[in-house]
Design a protein around this motif. Structure first.
Motif, PDB file in Angstrom:
ATOM      1  N   ARG A 320       0.838  -1.204   0.000  1.00  0.00           N
ATOM      2  CA  ARG A 320       0.000   0.000   0.000  1.00  0.00           C
ATOM      3  C   ARG A 320       0.870   1.250   0.000  1.00  0.00           C
ATOM      4  NH1 ARG A 320      -4.863   2.031   4.081  1.00  0.00           N
ATOM      5  NH2 ARG A 320      -5.662   3.600   2.611  1.00  0.00           N
ATOM      6  N   ASP A 323       1.916   1.958  -3.511  1.00  0.00           N
ATOM      7  CA  ASP A 323       0.773   2.545  -4.217  1.00  0.00           C
ATOM      8  C   ASP A 323       1.009   2.574  -5.726  1.00  0.00           C
ATOM      9  OD1 ASP A 323      -1.831   3.671  -4.085  1.00  0.00           O
ATOM     10  OD2 ASP A 323      -0.985   5.680  -4.390  1.00  0.00           O
ATOM     11  N   LEU A 347      -5.121  -6.411   0.325  1.00  0.00           N
ATOM     12  CA  LEU A 347      -4.728  -5.075  -0.108  1.00  0.00           C
ATOM     13  C   LEU A 347      -5.961  -4.225  -0.390  1.00  0.00           C
ATOM     14  CD1 LEU A 347      -2.314  -3.276  -0.752  1.00  0.00           C
ATOM     15  CD2 LEU A 347      -2.277  -4.244  -3.057  1.00  0.00           C
ATOM     16  N   ASN A 348      -6.949  -4.806  -1.021  1.00  0.00           N
ATOM     17  CA  ASN A 348      -8.195  -4.070  -1.267  1.00  0.00           C
ATOM     18  C   ASN A 348      -8.905  -3.726   0.034  1.00  0.00           C
ATOM     19  OD1 ASN A 348      -7.865  -4.053  -4.035  1.00  0.00           O
ATOM     20  ND2 ASN A 348      -9.079  -5.902  -4.378  1.00  0.00           N
ATOM     21  N   TYR A 351      -7.323  -0.655   1.390  1.00  0.00           N
ATOM     22  CA  TYR A 351      -7.769   0.546   0.690  1.00  0.00           C
ATOM     23  C   TYR A 351      -9.236   0.858   0.977  1.00  0.00           C
ATOM     24  CZ  TYR A 351      -3.642   1.288  -2.290  1.00  0.00           C
ATOM     25  OH  TYR A 351      -2.385   1.581  -2.767  1.00  0.00           O
ATOM     26  N   THR A 355      -9.566  -1.981  -5.315  1.00  0.00           N
ATOM     27  CA  THR A 355      -8.566  -1.165  -6.000  1.00  0.00           C
ATOM     28  C   THR A 355      -7.727  -1.980  -6.975  1.00  0.00           C
ATOM     29  OG1 THR A 355      -8.467   0.297  -4.080  1.00  0.00           O
ATOM     30  CG2 THR A 355      -6.619   0.415  -5.629  1.00  0.00           C
ATOM     31  N   LYS A 378      -3.853  -1.650 -10.732  1.00  0.00           N
ATOM     32  CA  LYS A 378      -4.971  -0.838 -10.285  1.00  0.00           C
ATOM     33  C   LYS A 378      -6.035  -0.791 -11.383  1.00  0.00           C
ATOM     34  CE  LYS A 378      -3.228   2.380  -6.811  1.00  0.00           C
ATOM     35  NZ  LYS A 378      -2.966   3.811  -6.497  1.00  0.00           N
TER      36      LYS A 378
END
Length: 574
Positions: A320, A323, A347-348, A351, A355, A378
Protein backbone atom coordinates in the motif's frame (compact mmCIF):
# COMPACT_ATOMS: atom_id res chain seq x y z
CA UNK A 1 24.86 -3.81 28.95
CA UNK A 2 27.27 -3.27 31.80
CA UNK A 3 30.54 -1.39 31.69
CA UNK A 4 33.28 -1.80 34.33
CA UNK A 5 31.14 -4.05 36.51
CA UNK A 6 31.89 -7.41 38.12
CA UNK A 7 30.96 -9.07 41.43
CA UNK A 8 33.22 -7.87 44.23
CA UNK A 9 34.49 -10.21 46.89
CA UNK A 10 34.60 -9.17 50.53
CA UNK A 11 37.73 -7.17 51.27
CA UNK A 12 39.16 -9.74 53.65
CA UNK A 13 38.66 -12.56 51.17
CA UNK A 14 40.17 -10.46 48.40
CA UNK A 15 43.32 -9.74 50.38
CA UNK A 16 43.63 -13.36 51.43
CA UNK A 17 43.25 -14.67 47.89
CA UNK A 18 45.58 -12.05 46.49
CA UNK A 19 48.30 -12.98 48.94
CA UNK A 20 47.73 -16.69 48.53
CA UNK A 21 48.22 -16.49 44.79
CA UNK A 22 50.86 -13.75 44.70
CA UNK A 23 53.24 -14.18 41.77
CA UNK A 24 56.07 -13.11 44.01
CA UNK A 25 55.98 -16.60 45.44
CA UNK A 26 56.83 -17.95 41.98
CA UNK A 27 59.97 -15.82 41.69
CA UNK A 28 59.03 -14.67 38.19
CA UNK A 29 60.78 -11.79 36.47
CA UNK A 30 58.31 -9.32 35.01
CA UNK A 31 58.07 -9.47 31.22
CA UNK A 32 56.66 -6.37 29.56
CA UNK A 33 53.48 -6.68 27.56
CA UNK A 34 54.99 -5.22 24.36
CA UNK A 35 57.66 -7.93 24.37
CA UNK A 36 54.97 -10.60 24.60
CA UNK A 37 52.86 -9.01 21.86
CA UNK A 38 55.78 -8.47 19.51
CA UNK A 39 55.48 -6.92 16.06
CA UNK A 40 53.84 -9.80 14.23
CA UNK A 41 50.26 -11.01 14.00
CA UNK A 42 50.97 -13.68 16.63
CA UNK A 43 53.21 -13.84 19.67
CA UNK A 44 56.48 -15.77 19.49
CA UNK A 45 56.21 -16.67 23.18
CA UNK A 46 53.21 -18.99 23.11
CA UNK A 47 53.41 -21.66 25.83
CA UNK A 48 55.85 -19.73 28.02
CA UNK A 49 55.09 -18.97 31.68
CA UNK A 50 55.38 -15.25 32.32
CA UNK A 51 54.61 -12.58 34.87
CA UNK A 52 53.26 -9.29 33.51
CA UNK A 53 52.33 -6.03 35.15
CA UNK A 54 49.81 -3.41 34.09
CA UNK A 55 46.71 -1.41 34.90
CA UNK A 56 43.27 -2.94 34.38
CA UNK A 57 41.63 -1.01 31.53
CA UNK A 58 38.62 -3.23 30.88
CA UNK A 59 36.81 -5.55 33.29
CA UNK A 60 34.74 -8.31 31.64
CA UNK A 61 35.12 -11.10 34.20
CA UNK A 62 31.57 -12.35 34.38
CA UNK A 63 30.98 -15.74 32.78
CA UNK A 64 28.38 -14.17 30.47
CA UNK A 65 30.97 -11.55 29.48
CA UNK A 66 34.49 -12.52 28.38
CA UNK A 67 35.74 -14.41 31.46
CA UNK A 68 38.65 -12.07 31.86
CA UNK A 69 40.02 -8.56 31.84
CA UNK A 70 42.42 -6.37 29.88
CA UNK A 71 45.58 -4.84 31.25
CA UNK A 72 47.89 -2.28 29.71
CA UNK A 73 51.51 -1.41 30.37
CA UNK A 74 51.44 1.91 32.20
CA UNK A 75 54.35 3.46 30.32
CA UNK A 76 54.51 1.32 27.20
CA UNK A 77 57.63 0.89 25.14
CA UNK A 78 57.12 3.88 22.87
CA UNK A 79 57.05 1.68 19.78
CA UNK A 80 53.82 2.15 17.77
CA UNK A 81 54.40 -1.24 16.11
CA UNK A 82 53.90 -3.18 19.36
CA UNK A 83 50.79 -3.30 21.51
CA UNK A 84 50.96 -2.25 25.16
CA UNK A 85 47.82 -4.18 26.11
CA UNK A 86 46.78 -7.81 26.57
CA UNK A 87 43.81 -9.90 27.62
CA UNK A 88 43.96 -12.00 30.79
CA UNK A 89 41.69 -15.02 30.56
CA UNK A 90 40.43 -16.17 33.94
CA UNK A 91 37.97 -19.04 34.16
CA UNK A 92 37.15 -22.02 36.38
CA UNK A 93 40.32 -23.80 35.23
CA UNK A 94 42.53 -20.94 36.41
CA UNK A 95 44.05 -21.21 39.87
CA UNK A 96 43.29 -17.52 40.34
CA UNK A 97 39.62 -17.88 39.47
CA UNK A 98 37.59 -15.89 41.98
CA UNK A 99 40.11 -13.09 42.46
CA UNK A 100 38.27 -9.97 41.45
CA UNK A 101 39.85 -6.93 39.87
CA UNK A 102 38.42 -3.60 38.86
CA UNK A 103 39.31 -0.94 36.33
CA UNK A 104 42.19 1.14 37.65
CA UNK A 105 43.78 -1.69 39.63
CA UNK A 106 47.47 -2.10 39.06
CA UNK A 107 48.10 -5.83 38.93
CA UNK A 108 50.74 -8.48 38.44
CA UNK A 109 49.59 -11.61 36.66
CA UNK A 110 51.38 -14.93 36.23
CA UNK A 111 50.17 -17.25 33.52
CA UNK A 112 50.90 -18.88 30.21
CA UNK A 113 51.18 -16.92 26.97
CA UNK A 114 48.65 -18.21 24.44
CA UNK A 115 47.15 -17.45 21.03
CA UNK A 116 43.43 -18.10 21.22
CA UNK A 117 41.34 -17.40 18.14
CA UNK A 118 44.30 -15.35 16.85
CA UNK A 119 44.34 -13.11 19.91
CA UNK A 120 47.39 -13.00 22.17
CA UNK A 121 46.45 -13.48 25.81
CA UNK A 122 47.57 -14.65 29.21
CA UNK A 123 45.81 -17.93 29.99
CA UNK A 124 46.04 -20.70 32.59
CA UNK A 125 46.45 -17.92 35.14
CA UNK A 126 48.26 -19.10 38.27
CA UNK A 127 48.39 -15.87 40.23
CA UNK A 128 46.98 -12.36 40.37
CA UNK A 129 48.38 -9.74 42.73
CA UNK A 130 46.66 -6.37 43.17
CA UNK A 131 49.41 -3.83 43.81
CA UNK A 132 47.34 -0.66 44.14
CA UNK A 133 45.62 1.88 41.94
CA UNK A 134 46.83 3.53 38.76
CA UNK A 135 45.58 6.26 36.45
CA UNK A 136 44.40 4.83 33.15
CA UNK A 137 46.46 5.59 30.07
CA UNK A 138 44.84 7.89 27.56
CA UNK A 139 42.98 5.97 24.83
CA UNK A 140 44.88 5.69 21.57
CA UNK A 141 43.04 7.74 18.95
CA UNK A 142 42.41 5.80 15.74
CA UNK A 143 40.92 7.05 12.50
CA UNK A 144 39.52 5.20 9.51
CA UNK A 145 40.60 4.24 6.98
CA UNK A 146 43.81 2.72 8.28
CA UNK A 147 46.92 3.16 6.19
CA UNK A 148 47.33 0.68 3.35
CA UNK A 149 49.15 -2.43 4.53
CA UNK A 150 48.36 -1.85 8.20
CA UNK A 151 45.85 -3.36 10.63
CA UNK A 152 44.67 -3.03 14.21
CA UNK A 153 47.19 -5.64 15.39
CA UNK A 154 49.54 -3.05 16.92
CA UNK A 155 46.78 -1.92 19.33
CA UNK A 156 45.32 -5.34 20.15
CA UNK A 157 44.33 -5.34 23.81
CA UNK A 158 44.71 -1.57 24.21
CA UNK A 159 42.30 1.18 25.24
CA UNK A 160 41.36 3.06 22.06
CA UNK A 161 38.98 5.72 20.83
CA UNK A 162 37.58 6.64 17.44
CA UNK A 163 36.98 10.40 17.22
CA UNK A 164 35.11 10.10 13.91
CA UNK A 165 31.40 9.71 13.36
CA UNK A 166 31.12 6.20 11.93
CA UNK A 167 28.37 4.30 10.11
CA UNK A 168 26.56 1.14 11.15
CA UNK A 169 27.10 -1.21 8.21
CA UNK A 170 26.14 -4.63 9.63
CA UNK A 171 23.39 -5.45 12.14
CA UNK A 172 23.03 -9.17 11.39
CA UNK A 173 24.41 -10.40 14.74
CA UNK A 174 22.95 -7.67 16.91
CA UNK A 175 20.35 -9.79 18.68
CA UNK A 176 22.36 -13.04 18.63
CA UNK A 177 25.76 -11.74 19.82
CA UNK A 178 25.19 -8.08 20.65
CA UNK A 179 27.54 -6.84 17.94
CA UNK A 180 27.41 -4.34 15.09
CA UNK A 181 29.68 -3.83 12.12
CA UNK A 182 30.76 -0.19 11.89
CA UNK A 183 32.72 1.49 9.13
CA UNK A 184 33.82 4.83 7.80
CA UNK A 185 30.73 4.90 5.58
CA UNK A 186 28.31 2.39 4.08
CA UNK A 187 30.10 -0.64 2.66
CA UNK A 188 29.02 -1.82 -0.77
CA UNK A 189 29.42 -5.11 -2.57
CA UNK A 190 32.38 -4.36 -4.87
CA UNK A 191 30.50 -5.54 -7.98
CA UNK A 192 27.66 -3.17 -7.20
CA UNK A 193 30.01 -0.29 -8.02
CA UNK A 194 32.63 -1.76 -10.35
CA UNK A 195 32.86 -4.67 -12.75
CA UNK A 196 34.52 -7.85 -11.57
CA UNK A 197 38.30 -7.52 -11.57
CA UNK A 198 38.40 -3.76 -11.05
CA UNK A 199 40.22 -2.69 -7.90
CA UNK A 200 38.02 -1.97 -4.88
CA UNK A 201 38.70 -0.55 -1.44
CA UNK A 202 40.00 -2.79 1.36
CA UNK A 203 37.14 -3.14 3.83
CA UNK A 204 39.52 -4.27 6.59
CA UNK A 205 40.99 -0.77 6.60
CA UNK A 206 37.58 0.86 6.88
CA UNK A 207 35.68 -1.19 9.44
CA UNK A 208 35.58 -3.17 12.68
CA UNK A 209 33.05 -4.79 15.02
CA UNK A 210 31.44 -2.82 17.84
CA UNK A 211 30.86 -5.57 20.40
CA UNK A 212 29.13 -5.54 23.78
CA UNK A 213 31.78 -6.95 26.13
CA UNK A 214 30.33 -10.43 25.94
CA UNK A 215 30.68 -13.68 23.99
CA UNK A 216 27.28 -14.88 25.18
CA UNK A 217 24.74 -15.92 22.57
CA UNK A 218 21.26 -14.40 22.60
CA UNK A 219 21.75 -11.67 25.24
CA UNK A 220 18.76 -11.03 27.48
CA UNK A 221 18.72 -7.39 26.43
CA UNK A 222 19.75 -6.53 22.88
CA UNK A 223 22.14 -3.56 23.00
CA UNK A 224 22.31 -0.44 20.84
CA UNK A 225 18.62 -0.29 19.91
CA UNK A 226 16.84 2.84 18.74
CA UNK A 227 13.43 4.12 19.83
CA UNK A 228 11.75 1.66 17.42
CA UNK A 229 13.53 -1.33 18.94
CA UNK A 230 15.65 -1.54 15.80
CA UNK A 231 19.09 -0.43 14.67
CA UNK A 232 19.24 0.41 11.00
CA UNK A 233 22.35 0.13 8.89
CA UNK A 234 23.24 3.61 7.77
CA UNK A 235 22.72 5.11 11.22
CA UNK A 236 25.71 6.82 12.82
CA UNK A 237 27.72 6.15 15.97
CA UNK A 238 30.29 8.32 17.71
CA UNK A 239 32.12 8.46 21.03
CA UNK A 240 33.46 4.91 20.72
CA UNK A 241 35.91 4.28 23.56
CA UNK A 242 36.88 0.76 24.58
CA UNK A 243 39.29 -2.12 24.33
CA UNK A 244 40.30 -3.30 20.89
CA UNK A 245 40.52 -7.07 20.69
CA UNK A 246 40.38 -9.85 18.13
CA UNK A 247 37.96 -12.74 17.97
CA UNK A 248 35.68 -14.64 15.61
CA UNK A 249 37.81 -13.58 12.63
CA UNK A 250 37.39 -9.85 13.24
CA UNK A 251 38.91 -6.97 15.14
CA UNK A 252 36.35 -5.68 17.60
CA UNK A 253 35.95 -2.99 20.24
CA UNK A 254 34.41 -3.76 23.62
CA UNK A 255 33.13 -0.40 24.87
CA UNK A 256 34.08 0.91 28.29
CA UNK A 257 31.66 3.82 27.94
CA UNK A 258 28.35 3.79 26.11
CA UNK A 259 28.68 4.86 22.45
CA UNK A 260 26.33 7.53 21.12
CA UNK A 261 24.05 6.74 18.18
CA UNK A 262 22.44 9.19 15.80
CA UNK A 263 19.50 8.36 13.54
CA UNK A 264 21.08 9.67 10.34
CA UNK A 265 19.18 7.05 8.33
CA UNK A 266 15.66 7.18 9.78
CA UNK A 267 12.89 4.96 8.53
CA UNK A 268 11.50 6.45 5.30
CA UNK A 269 7.78 7.04 5.62
CA UNK A 270 7.17 6.85 1.87
CA UNK A 271 9.15 6.11 -1.29
CA UNK A 272 11.00 8.98 -2.90
CA UNK A 273 8.88 10.79 -5.49
CA UNK A 274 9.30 9.36 -8.98
CA UNK A 275 6.90 11.66 -10.82
CA UNK A 276 4.90 10.70 -13.86
CA UNK A 277 1.27 9.79 -14.38
CA UNK A 278 1.76 6.05 -13.81
CA UNK A 279 3.91 4.15 -11.33
CA UNK A 280 5.25 0.61 -11.72
CA UNK A 281 6.69 -1.19 -8.71
CA UNK A 282 8.40 -4.45 -7.83
CA UNK A 283 8.53 -6.20 -4.46
CA UNK A 284 10.03 -9.47 -3.27
CA UNK A 285 7.59 -10.59 -0.55
CA UNK A 286 9.87 -13.15 1.15
CA UNK A 287 8.09 -16.44 0.51
CA UNK A 288 4.45 -15.43 0.84
CA UNK A 289 2.87 -18.86 1.35
CA UNK A 290 -0.75 -19.49 2.26
CA UNK A 291 0.16 -23.02 3.37
CA UNK A 292 2.26 -23.16 6.51
CA UNK A 293 5.38 -25.04 7.53
CA UNK A 294 3.67 -26.65 10.54
CA UNK A 295 1.37 -28.56 8.19
CA UNK A 296 3.31 -28.54 4.91
CA UNK A 297 7.02 -29.42 5.15
CA UNK A 298 7.59 -27.99 1.66
CA UNK A 299 6.23 -24.58 2.62
CA UNK A 300 8.85 -21.83 2.87
CA UNK A 301 7.00 -19.01 4.56
CA UNK A 302 5.18 -18.66 7.87
CA UNK A 303 5.17 -21.57 10.29
CA UNK A 304 1.54 -21.12 11.29
CA UNK A 305 -1.50 -18.87 10.94
CA UNK A 306 -0.31 -16.54 13.70
CA UNK A 307 3.00 -15.89 11.92
CA UNK A 308 1.21 -15.53 8.59
CA UNK A 309 -1.06 -12.85 10.03
CA UNK A 310 2.03 -10.86 10.97
CA UNK A 311 3.71 -11.50 7.62
CA UNK A 312 0.71 -10.49 5.55
CA UNK A 313 0.11 -7.37 7.64
CA UNK A 314 3.63 -6.16 6.92
CA UNK A 315 3.49 -7.08 3.23
CA UNK A 316 0.17 -5.28 2.77
CA UNK A 317 1.56 -2.18 4.52
CA UNK A 318 4.54 -2.28 2.14
CA UNK A 319 2.46 -2.70 -1.02
CA UNK A 320 0.00 0.00 0.00
CA UNK A 321 2.90 2.32 0.70
CA UNK A 322 4.22 1.72 -2.82
CA UNK A 323 0.77 2.54 -4.22
CA UNK A 324 1.89 1.43 -7.69
CA UNK A 325 -0.46 1.27 -10.65
CA UNK A 326 1.21 -1.94 -11.82
CA UNK A 327 3.13 -4.09 -9.37
CA UNK A 328 5.38 -7.08 -9.99
CA UNK A 329 5.66 -9.49 -7.07
CA UNK A 330 8.33 -12.14 -6.47
CA UNK A 331 8.43 -15.09 -4.08
CA UNK A 332 4.71 -15.68 -3.89
CA UNK A 333 3.63 -19.30 -3.46
CA UNK A 334 3.04 -21.11 -6.72
CA UNK A 335 -0.42 -22.46 -5.85
CA UNK A 336 -2.56 -21.11 -8.63
CA UNK A 337 -4.17 -17.83 -7.65
CA UNK A 338 -4.61 -18.62 -3.97
CA UNK A 339 -1.57 -16.77 -2.59
CA UNK A 340 -1.67 -13.84 -4.99
CA UNK A 341 -5.43 -13.68 -4.50
CA UNK A 342 -4.90 -13.46 -0.76
CA UNK A 343 -2.60 -10.49 -1.26
CA UNK A 344 -5.09 -8.69 -3.51
CA UNK A 345 -8.03 -9.36 -1.17
CA UNK A 346 -6.15 -7.99 1.84
CA UNK A 347 -4.73 -5.08 -0.11
CA UNK A 348 -8.19 -4.07 -1.27
CA UNK A 349 -9.44 -4.34 2.30
CA UNK A 350 -6.66 -1.95 3.36
CA UNK A 351 -7.77 0.55 0.69
CA UNK A 352 -11.40 0.05 1.61
CA UNK A 353 -12.39 -0.50 -2.01
CA UNK A 354 -11.76 -2.88 -4.89
CA UNK A 355 -8.57 -1.16 -6.00
CA UNK A 356 -6.38 -3.99 -7.36
CA UNK A 357 -6.84 -7.11 -9.46
CA UNK A 358 -4.32 -9.79 -10.32
CA UNK A 359 -3.26 -11.13 -13.69
CA UNK A 360 -4.74 -14.60 -13.96
CA UNK A 361 -1.78 -16.64 -15.17
CA UNK A 362 -2.04 -20.22 -16.40
CA UNK A 363 -0.94 -22.56 -13.56
CA UNK A 364 0.20 -25.09 -16.14
CA UNK A 365 2.40 -22.55 -17.90
CA UNK A 366 3.98 -20.62 -15.04
CA UNK A 367 6.32 -23.45 -14.03
CA UNK A 368 6.66 -25.97 -11.20
CA UNK A 369 8.95 -24.14 -8.77
CA UNK A 370 7.49 -23.67 -5.27
CA UNK A 371 7.47 -19.91 -5.79
CA UNK A 372 6.54 -17.79 -8.78
CA UNK A 373 6.27 -14.21 -9.98
CA UNK A 374 2.95 -12.40 -10.26
CA UNK A 375 1.44 -9.14 -11.48
CA UNK A 376 -1.29 -6.99 -9.97
CA UNK A 377 -2.68 -3.69 -11.23
CA UNK A 378 -4.97 -0.84 -10.29
CA UNK A 379 -8.33 -1.30 -11.97
CA UNK A 380 -8.91 2.45 -12.24
CA UNK A 381 -5.50 3.19 -13.79
CA UNK A 382 -4.86 0.56 -16.47
CA UNK A 383 -6.59 -2.18 -18.44
CA UNK A 384 -4.83 -5.43 -19.41
CA UNK A 385 -4.66 -5.91 -23.18
CA UNK A 386 -4.63 -9.46 -24.41
CA UNK A 387 -3.51 -12.47 -22.42
CA UNK A 388 -0.46 -12.72 -20.17
CA UNK A 389 2.63 -14.23 -21.78
CA UNK A 390 5.03 -16.61 -20.03
CA UNK A 391 8.61 -17.14 -21.18
CA UNK A 392 8.87 -20.93 -21.01
CA UNK A 393 12.60 -21.44 -21.19
CA UNK A 394 14.54 -24.19 -19.41
CA UNK A 395 17.10 -21.55 -18.40
CA UNK A 396 14.61 -20.34 -15.77
CA UNK A 397 13.53 -21.92 -12.50
CA UNK A 398 10.74 -19.34 -12.33
CA UNK A 399 9.37 -18.27 -15.69
CA UNK A 400 9.10 -14.53 -16.45
CA UNK A 401 5.53 -13.24 -16.73
CA UNK A 402 4.54 -10.42 -19.10
CA UNK A 403 1.36 -8.42 -19.50
CA UNK A 404 0.54 -5.55 -21.84
CA UNK A 405 -1.50 -2.69 -20.35
CA UNK A 406 -3.38 0.31 -21.68
CA UNK A 407 -3.42 3.52 -19.68
CA UNK A 408 -6.98 4.60 -18.94
CA UNK A 409 -5.83 8.21 -18.82
CA UNK A 410 -4.62 8.52 -22.39
CA UNK A 411 -4.64 5.10 -24.07
CA UNK A 412 -0.87 4.68 -23.99
CA UNK A 413 0.28 1.06 -24.35
CA UNK A 414 3.14 -0.51 -22.43
CA UNK A 415 4.25 -3.99 -21.36
CA UNK A 416 5.63 -5.07 -17.99
CA UNK A 417 7.73 -8.21 -17.49
CA UNK A 418 8.32 -9.46 -13.94
CA UNK A 419 11.35 -11.67 -13.30
CA UNK A 420 13.11 -13.67 -10.60
CA UNK A 421 16.55 -14.95 -11.64
CA UNK A 422 18.47 -17.83 -10.08
CA UNK A 423 19.86 -17.09 -6.59
CA UNK A 424 23.55 -16.85 -5.72
CA UNK A 425 23.39 -19.63 -3.11
CA UNK A 426 25.78 -22.40 -4.17
CA UNK A 427 23.98 -25.42 -2.70
CA UNK A 428 25.64 -28.50 -4.19
CA UNK A 429 26.76 -26.72 -7.33
CA UNK A 430 30.17 -27.88 -8.57
CA UNK A 431 30.23 -26.49 -12.11
CA UNK A 432 28.73 -22.98 -12.18
CA UNK A 433 30.65 -22.00 -9.05
CA UNK A 434 31.27 -18.60 -7.48
CA UNK A 435 34.05 -16.79 -9.32
CA UNK A 436 33.39 -13.39 -7.82
CA UNK A 437 29.73 -12.82 -8.72
CA UNK A 438 28.12 -15.61 -6.71
CA UNK A 439 27.23 -19.14 -7.74
CA UNK A 440 25.22 -19.74 -10.92
CA UNK A 441 26.49 -16.62 -12.68
CA UNK A 442 26.48 -18.41 -16.04
CA UNK A 443 22.87 -19.45 -15.41
CA UNK A 444 21.90 -15.86 -14.70
CA UNK A 445 23.72 -14.69 -17.83
CA UNK A 446 21.68 -17.23 -19.83
CA UNK A 447 18.52 -15.91 -18.15
CA UNK A 448 19.49 -12.33 -19.01
CA UNK A 449 19.98 -13.28 -22.66
CA UNK A 450 16.66 -15.12 -22.68
CA UNK A 451 14.98 -12.06 -21.16
CA UNK A 452 16.42 -9.91 -23.95
CA UNK A 453 14.91 -12.27 -26.50
CA UNK A 454 11.60 -12.13 -24.64
CA UNK A 455 11.57 -8.33 -24.58
CA UNK A 456 12.28 -8.16 -28.32
CA UNK A 457 9.57 -10.71 -29.07
CA UNK A 458 7.08 -8.74 -26.96
CA UNK A 459 7.83 -5.58 -28.95
CA UNK A 460 6.96 -7.50 -32.09
CA UNK A 461 3.89 -9.34 -30.78
CA UNK A 462 2.31 -6.27 -29.14
CA UNK A 463 3.28 -3.86 -31.89
CA UNK A 464 4.53 -1.47 -29.21
CA UNK A 465 8.17 -0.78 -28.25
CA UNK A 466 7.51 0.29 -24.65
CA UNK A 467 8.63 -2.63 -22.47
CA UNK A 468 9.73 -2.49 -18.82
CA UNK A 469 11.40 -5.51 -17.19
CA UNK A 470 11.50 -5.52 -13.38
CA UNK A 471 12.30 -7.89 -10.57
CA UNK A 472 14.79 -9.69 -8.39
CA UNK A 473 17.62 -10.50 -10.78
CA UNK A 474 19.93 -11.76 -8.01
CA UNK A 475 22.80 -9.83 -9.58
CA UNK A 476 24.51 -6.68 -8.38
CA UNK A 477 24.54 -3.57 -10.53
CA UNK A 478 27.86 -4.15 -12.32
CA UNK A 479 27.76 -7.94 -12.59
CA UNK A 480 27.75 -9.87 -15.84
CA UNK A 481 23.98 -10.57 -16.10
CA UNK A 482 23.14 -6.88 -15.68
CA UNK A 483 25.91 -5.88 -18.08
CA UNK A 484 24.43 -8.34 -20.59
CA UNK A 485 21.07 -6.56 -20.36
CA UNK A 486 22.69 -3.16 -20.83
CA UNK A 487 24.85 -4.38 -23.69
CA UNK A 488 21.69 -5.84 -25.22
CA UNK A 489 20.24 -2.35 -25.53
CA UNK A 490 18.14 -1.96 -22.37
CA UNK A 491 18.41 1.11 -20.16
CA UNK A 492 19.30 0.34 -16.55
CA UNK A 493 17.02 2.59 -14.49
CA UNK A 494 18.83 1.89 -11.19
CA UNK A 495 21.63 4.10 -12.49
CA UNK A 496 19.32 7.11 -12.20
CA UNK A 497 19.98 7.30 -8.45
CA UNK A 498 23.33 8.19 -6.82
CA UNK A 499 25.65 5.30 -6.03
CA UNK A 500 25.30 5.94 -2.28
CA UNK A 501 21.57 5.19 -2.58
CA UNK A 502 21.87 2.29 -5.02
CA UNK A 503 20.99 -0.78 -2.99
CA UNK A 504 18.07 -3.07 -2.20
CA UNK A 505 19.80 -5.72 -0.12
CA UNK A 506 22.38 -5.99 2.65
CA UNK A 507 24.40 -9.18 3.07
CA UNK A 508 27.44 -9.64 5.28
CA UNK A 509 27.48 -5.92 5.99
CA UNK A 510 27.70 -5.03 2.28
CA UNK A 511 24.92 -3.21 0.45
CA UNK A 512 23.96 -3.67 -3.18
CA UNK A 513 21.08 -3.80 -5.65
CA UNK A 514 19.71 -7.24 -6.44
CA UNK A 515 16.41 -5.79 -7.65
CA UNK A 516 16.38 -3.94 -10.95
CA UNK A 517 14.34 -2.18 -13.60
CA UNK A 518 15.46 -2.12 -17.24
CA UNK A 519 13.59 -0.51 -20.10
CA UNK A 520 13.65 -0.44 -23.85
CA UNK A 521 15.16 2.80 -25.20
CA UNK A 522 11.72 3.97 -26.33
CA UNK A 523 10.24 3.56 -22.85
CA UNK A 524 13.33 4.92 -21.08
CA UNK A 525 12.63 8.31 -22.67
CA UNK A 526 9.29 8.35 -20.85
CA UNK A 527 10.68 7.46 -17.40
CA UNK A 528 10.32 10.28 -14.89
CA UNK A 529 12.07 8.72 -11.93
CA UNK A 530 13.33 5.64 -10.12
CA UNK A 531 13.54 4.85 -6.40
CA UNK A 532 14.40 2.01 -4.07
CA UNK A 533 12.31 2.33 -0.90
CA UNK A 534 14.73 1.43 1.91
CA UNK A 535 12.28 -0.08 4.37
CA UNK A 536 13.66 -3.61 4.55
CA UNK A 537 17.34 -4.12 3.82
CA UNK A 538 18.54 -1.65 6.49
CA UNK A 539 16.43 -3.23 9.23
CA UNK A 540 17.90 -6.08 11.34
CA UNK A 541 16.70 -9.61 10.70
CA UNK A 542 15.01 -9.82 14.10
CA UNK A 543 12.43 -7.28 12.89
CA UNK A 544 10.98 -9.88 10.49
CA UNK A 545 7.57 -11.36 11.21
CA UNK A 546 9.00 -14.75 12.21
CA UNK A 547 11.24 -13.22 14.87
CA UNK A 548 8.73 -10.82 16.40
CA UNK A 549 6.29 -11.70 19.16
CA UNK A 550 2.74 -10.53 19.49
CA UNK A 551 3.93 -8.05 22.12
CA UNK A 552 6.51 -6.24 19.97
CA UNK A 553 4.89 -6.66 16.55
CA UNK A 554 3.67 -3.63 14.62
CA UNK A 555 1.77 -3.84 11.35
CA UNK A 556 4.12 -1.46 9.54
CA UNK A 557 6.11 -2.03 6.32
CA UNK A 558 9.53 -2.16 7.97
CA UNK A 559 11.31 -5.48 7.35
CA UNK A 560 8.32 -6.84 5.46
CA UNK A 561 10.99 -8.63 3.41
CA UNK A 562 14.75 -8.86 3.10
CA UNK A 563 14.67 -6.92 -0.19
CA UNK A 564 13.74 -3.28 -0.66
CA UNK A 565 10.96 -2.67 -3.20
CA UNK A 566 11.49 -0.39 -6.18
CA UNK A 567 9.32 2.13 -7.97
CA UNK A 568 9.43 3.60 -11.50
CA UNK A 569 7.61 6.73 -12.64
CA UNK A 570 6.25 6.89 -16.20
CA UNK A 571 4.81 9.71 -18.28
CA UNK A 572 3.57 7.73 -21.28
CA UNK A 573 2.61 9.20 -24.62
CA UNK A 574 -0.01 7.41 -26.75
Amino acid sequence: MQFFSSPRLALGALIGLSAAFSPLAYGQTVTTIPIIQGKGDATTMAGQLVTVEGVVTGDFQWREQLSGFFIQDVKGDGDPATSDGIFVHVNARSKADGIDVKVGDRVKVTGEVAEFDNETQIAQVAAIDILGQEKLPAPVALTLPLATGSSFENVEGMLVTFPQKLTVSNNYELDTYGSLGVSLDRLFVPTNLKALGEKSEDEALRSFILDDGSDAKDPEATPYLDANGSRRTGSSVSGIIGILSYGHKSYRVHPTTAPVFEETNPRPVAPAAVGGTLKVGAANVLNYFTSFQDANPRARGAKNAEEFARQSAKVIAELRGLDADVLGIMEVQNNGNEAIGDIVTKLNAAYGTETYAYINDDPQAIGTDLIKVALIYKIAAVTPRGNPVVKKDAAFERYPLAQTFVSKANGAVFTVVVNHFKSKSPGRETVDIDKGEGAFTQRRISQAKSLLEFVNSLKQSTGDPDVLAIGDLNSYAEESPILALREGGLSHLNLLVPTADRFSYVFGGRSGSLDHAVATPELAKQVTGFAEWHINADEPVFMEYGKLTAENFKANPYRASDHDPLLVGLNLTP
